[in-house]
Design an enzyme around this catalytic site. Structure first.
Site, mmCIF file in Angstrom:
data_model
loop_
_atom_site.group_PDB
_atom_site.id
_atom_site.type_symbol
_atom_site.label_atom_id
_atom_site.label_comp_id
_atom_site.label_asym_id
_atom_site.label_seq_id
_atom_site.Cartn_x
_atom_site.Cartn_y
_atom_site.Cartn_z
ATOM 1 N N CYS A 159 -38.107 57.447 -5.928
ATOM 2 C CA CYS A 159 -37.222 58.501 -6.435
ATOM 3 C C CYS A 159 -37.957 59.806 -6.773
ATOM 4 O O CYS A 159 -38.403 60.490 -5.880
ATOM 5 C CB CYS A 159 -36.420 57.970 -7.621
ATOM 6 S SG CYS A 159 -34.859 58.876 -7.866
ATOM 7 N N LYS A 206 -44.075 53.091 -10.157
ATOM 8 C CA LYS A 206 -43.714 54.518 -10.094
ATOM 9 C C LYS A 206 -44.684 55.365 -10.906
ATOM 10 O O LYS A 206 -44.841 55.166 -12.119
ATOM 11 C CB LYS A 206 -42.276 54.701 -10.602
ATOM 12 C CG LYS A 206 -41.681 56.083 -10.357
ATOM 13 C CD LYS A 206 -40.211 56.104 -10.808
ATOM 14 C CE LYS A 206 -39.513 57.389 -10.452
ATOM 15 N NZ LYS A 206 -38.080 57.357 -10.858
ATOM 16 N N VAL A 220 -29.131 61.513 -8.728
ATOM 17 C CA VAL A 220 -27.883 62.070 -9.258
ATOM 18 C C VAL A 220 -27.735 63.548 -8.898
ATOM 19 O O VAL A 220 -26.672 64.123 -9.054
ATOM 20 C CB VAL A 220 -27.789 61.898 -10.795
ATOM 21 C CG1 VAL A 220 -27.678 60.420 -11.149
ATOM 22 C CG2 VAL A 220 -28.982 62.510 -11.511
ATOM 23 N N GLU A 223 -34.018 52.029 -5.854
ATOM 24 C CA GLU A 223 -34.775 51.855 -7.097
ATOM 25 C C GLU A 223 -33.961 50.969 -8.046
ATOM 26 O O GLU A 223 -32.739 51.122 -8.145
ATOM 27 C CB GLU A 223 -34.953 53.259 -7.700
ATOM 28 C CG GLU A 223 -35.689 53.353 -9.008
ATOM 29 C CD GLU A 223 -35.694 54.799 -9.539
ATOM 30 O OE1 GLU A 223 -34.840 55.620 -9.102
ATOM 31 O OE2 GLU A 223 -36.548 55.101 -10.385
#
Lengths: 258, 258
Positions: free
Chosen positions: A143, A110, A170, A39
């Site tokens: 994501c 997205k 993350v 991304e």
């Protein structure tokens, strides 16, 4: 089919240098048919606000990162899926494209934005789509879309055998959960995560490919580079899992409250 | 709240003995609030045909296994979820009930039948429901329902904080995939699998509880017995996962092709 996952560590805002580095990684990867990049691989992720995003976003097709990747896809005769910040009529999208040797095969904006992305991008306004890749179909999600089972499900019901999944992760939850996305839809999933630190946040690498049978085809280390694995998209075509069960025909939408 | 998972190894067709053994396991488990027993815990699983199923199925409420469990739930002041073969007006269902101290709180008839079950049962005809458990809601799905994300999603959207999941698993895919069901819906999942062999098939135990944060609260061994763990259903109430993201409000059904 050989799939390359490119784990880059973009320098924030350095579009030309970031694309150049990703291309060098693909050069070093040897032969492959399809590359999946993270991304926002060309800009970096942690935009402070929409103004900063606008300064780095580009038209798709037409922008700098797009043009460099398209030229590379054409030169090598490969397909590339990559996440790029998009500007379109003054609106900004966290987008991804699928490029082939002759140009753009699909564009996705997205649909489920994560956290501060809501301050920097508009939510996606294009439908999920299945792109014809010559012998199989592929679809894109980005994501955070992973946590919504409806995203991968929609792509699979459209006929996608392979889900291309550029990411900037993350937290540790997504890579193992993609195994469920793969088996519940009987598809291959290719999650390409970035590495490195940016504005104090650490991205975790560990990109993964899962098979329709929940086999872990590839787990990448937390390191820069392109990592290649072999998949056979035809294995995702049949949704028959026993002599009496077809995963899609067995669905009972009249019983679902979705 | 203390949850007991009962892993029994039913002797095929020995309803009274199987229920008695399960009750002895609950007696030995010490204090708990809610027990979850496997799919078809009272009869065994591998019916040869509908005739054999009919000979062992019972009305719900009203049958022998139901009555024994209801009396036990009343005596101990607990709730019990258990899978029982149901007969209703000549039709047969792979069902599960949720019993409280004062009687039946919910009944579910398996909506997605697996393999030879299709020759022995009718597909479930009751909607997914959320049962009020005094302070939180719980919903039931059975075994193979796990692979359809729509099942757990429907229960979660109905307000269930805890998904009760009686199962008879022979493959390794479900227990890890339930982690995804938990985090994607921000709920607790309680999968109760049987153990032992029956007509040549080995069931794998390894029952699991997952938290809304994808924490593995409990993984049972492949052994008979009742295994107890603590969960706090209130942790599943909020679907806020960042300051800007609510898992349910962020859904975009207009973009899904389900």
């Amino acid at each position: 089919m050989r799939v390359a996952i490119v784990q880059n560590a973009p320098a924030f805002g350095q579009v030309r240098a970031n694309v150049k580095t990703a291309i060098e990684m693909m050069d070093a990867a040897g032969p492959f048919d399809l590359a999946v990049l993270p991304e926002l691989f060309s800009t970096g992720y942690l935009f402070r606000d929409a103004g900063e995003t606008a300064a780095l976003a580009e038209p798709l097709p037409g922008g700098q990162a797009f043009a460099m990747l398209a030229a590379y896809a054409s030169k090598r005769g490969i397909r590339i899926c990559a996440g790029i910040a998009e500007e379109a009529s003054g609106r900004l999208f966290n987008s991804a494209v699928l490029l082939g040797p002759s140009g753009m095969l699909a564009k996705y904006r997205k649909i489920h934005l994560f956290d501060t992305e809501k301050a920097c991008f508009s939510p996606g306004d294009l439908p999920f789509t299945a792109a014809d890749c010559g012998g199989f179909k592929a679809g894109i999600m980005i994501c955070f879309d992973w946590i919504f089972p409806e995203a991968a499900r929609t792509l699979a019901l459209l006929g996608c055998s392979v889900i291309l999944h550029p990411a900037n992760l993350v937290f540790p939850y997504c890579p193992p959960a993609m195994a469920t996305r793969a088996i519940e839809n009987r598809v291959f999933t290719v999650t390409a995560n970035r590495v490195g630190e940016e504005r104090g946040r650490k991205f975790s690498g560990g990109s993964v490919i899962w098979s329709p049978r929940m086999e872990n085809i590839l787990t990448c280390p937390d390191a820069e580079g392109a990592f290649v694995a072999e998949i056979e998209p035809a294995e995702a075509e049949s949704k028959n899992i026993t002599g009496r069960n077809n995963l899609f025909e067995d669905r009972r939408p009249e019983m679902y409250g979705l």
